[in-house]
Design a protein around this motif. Structure first.
Motif, PDB file in Angstrom:
ATOM      1  N   ALA A 199       2.086  -9.924   9.476  1.00  0.00           N
ATOM      2  CA  ALA A 199       2.061  -8.553   8.982  1.00  0.00           C
ATOM      3  C   ALA A 199       0.615  -8.127   8.784  1.00  0.00           C
ATOM      4  O   ALA A 199      -0.286  -8.952   8.735  1.00  0.00           O
ATOM      5  CB  ALA A 199       2.824  -8.448   7.668  1.00  0.00           C
ATOM      6  N   GLY A 200       0.418  -6.827   8.691  1.00  0.00           N
ATOM      7  CA  GLY A 200      -0.936  -6.342   8.473  1.00  0.00           C
ATOM      8  C   GLY A 200      -0.974  -4.864   8.180  1.00  0.00           C
ATOM      9  O   GLY A 200       0.054  -4.192   8.100  1.00  0.00           O
ATOM     10  N   GLU A 201      -2.195  -4.382   8.027  1.00  0.00           N
ATOM     11  CA  GLU A 201      -2.426  -2.975   7.763  1.00  0.00           C
ATOM     12  C   GLU A 201      -3.726  -2.561   8.425  1.00  0.00           C
ATOM     13  O   GLU A 201      -4.533  -3.409   8.801  1.00  0.00           O
ATOM     14  CB  GLU A 201      -2.487  -2.705   6.260  1.00  0.00           C
ATOM     15  CG  GLU A 201      -3.577  -3.491   5.552  1.00  0.00           C
ATOM     16  CD  GLU A 201      -3.488  -3.367   4.048  1.00  0.00           C
ATOM     17  OE1 GLU A 201      -2.526  -2.775   3.548  1.00  0.00           O
ATOM     18  OE2 GLU A 201      -4.409  -3.847   3.382  1.00  0.00           O
ATOM     19  N   GLY A 202      -3.895  -1.269   8.591  1.00  0.00           N
ATOM     20  CA  GLY A 202      -5.102  -0.806   9.246  1.00  0.00           C
ATOM     21  C   GLY A 202      -5.434   0.634   8.920  1.00  0.00           C
ATOM     22  O   GLY A 202      -4.600   1.388   8.419  1.00  0.00           O
ATOM     23  N   LEU A 203      -6.674   0.993   9.208  1.00  0.00           N
ATOM     24  CA  LEU A 203      -7.162   2.357   9.043  1.00  0.00           C
ATOM     25  C   LEU A 203      -7.419   2.973  10.403  1.00  0.00           C
ATOM     26  O   LEU A 203      -7.795   2.280  11.346  1.00  0.00           O
ATOM     27  CB  LEU A 203      -8.462   2.369   8.240  1.00  0.00           C
ATOM     28  CG  LEU A 203      -8.359   2.002   6.777  1.00  0.00           C
ATOM     29  CD1 LEU A 203      -9.757   1.947   6.161  1.00  0.00           C
ATOM     30  CD2 LEU A 203      -7.494   2.998   6.035  1.00  0.00           C
ATOM     31  N   ARG A 204      -7.227   4.284  10.505  1.00  0.00           N
ATOM     32  CA  ARG A 204      -7.462   5.014  11.748  1.00  0.00           C
ATOM     33  C   ARG A 204      -8.346   6.228  11.481  1.00  0.00           C
ATOM     34  O   ARG A 204      -7.879   7.360  11.474  1.00  0.00           O
ATOM     35  CB  ARG A 204      -6.137   5.482  12.375  1.00  0.00           C
ATOM     36  CG  ARG A 204      -5.170   4.381  12.764  1.00  0.00           C
ATOM     37  CD  ARG A 204      -5.735   3.559  13.901  1.00  0.00           C
ATOM     38  NE  ARG A 204      -4.777   2.582  14.395  1.00  0.00           N
ATOM     39  CZ  ARG A 204      -4.654   1.355  13.954  1.00  0.00           C
ATOM     40  NH1 ARG A 204      -5.403   0.942  12.968  1.00  0.00           N
ATOM     41  NH2 ARG A 204      -3.780   0.526  14.484  1.00  0.00           N
ATOM     42  N   PRO A 205      -9.645   6.021  11.225  1.00  0.00           N
ATOM     43  CA  PRO A 205     -10.527   7.181  11.074  1.00  0.00           C
ATOM     44  C   PRO A 205     -10.711   7.894  12.407  1.00  0.00           C
ATOM     45  O   PRO A 205     -10.769   7.261  13.456  1.00  0.00           O
ATOM     46  CB  PRO A 205     -11.844   6.587  10.578  1.00  0.00           C
ATOM     47  CG  PRO A 205     -11.759   5.135  10.788  1.00  0.00           C
ATOM     48  CD  PRO A 205     -10.328   4.768  10.993  1.00  0.00           C
TER      49      PRO A 205
END
Length: 73
Positions: A35-41
């Motif tokens: 599992a994971g998470e991320g940012l999309r600037p």
């Protein structure tokens, strides 16, 4: 200008691999989750180019960071 993502997956892998006489024998598969998470600037709205920064966690303490510039889909 800023987005986010949460993801998860599961993959089956052989529990044990044995190489004997040129053949590959496996034990029953086990399911390995991650599992994971991320940012999309989005630094520039005109070409809709995204910068992706992801952090993921896997089985047995595995982890990693991934960077990408561009659209994945």
């Amino acid at each position: 200008m800023l987005g986010g993502v949460v993801f998860g997956n599961a993959q089956t892998v052989p529990e044990n691999l044995h190489l004997a006489s040129g053949t590959l024998a496996t034990q029953p598969d086990q399911v390995v989750p991650a599992a994971g998470e991320g940012l999309r600037p989005n630094p520039n709205k005109v070409p809709r180019t995204n910068l992706s920064i992801d952090y993921g966690l896997g089985a047995d303490g595995a982890c990693g960071v991934a960077f990408n510039l561009g659209n994945v889909f």
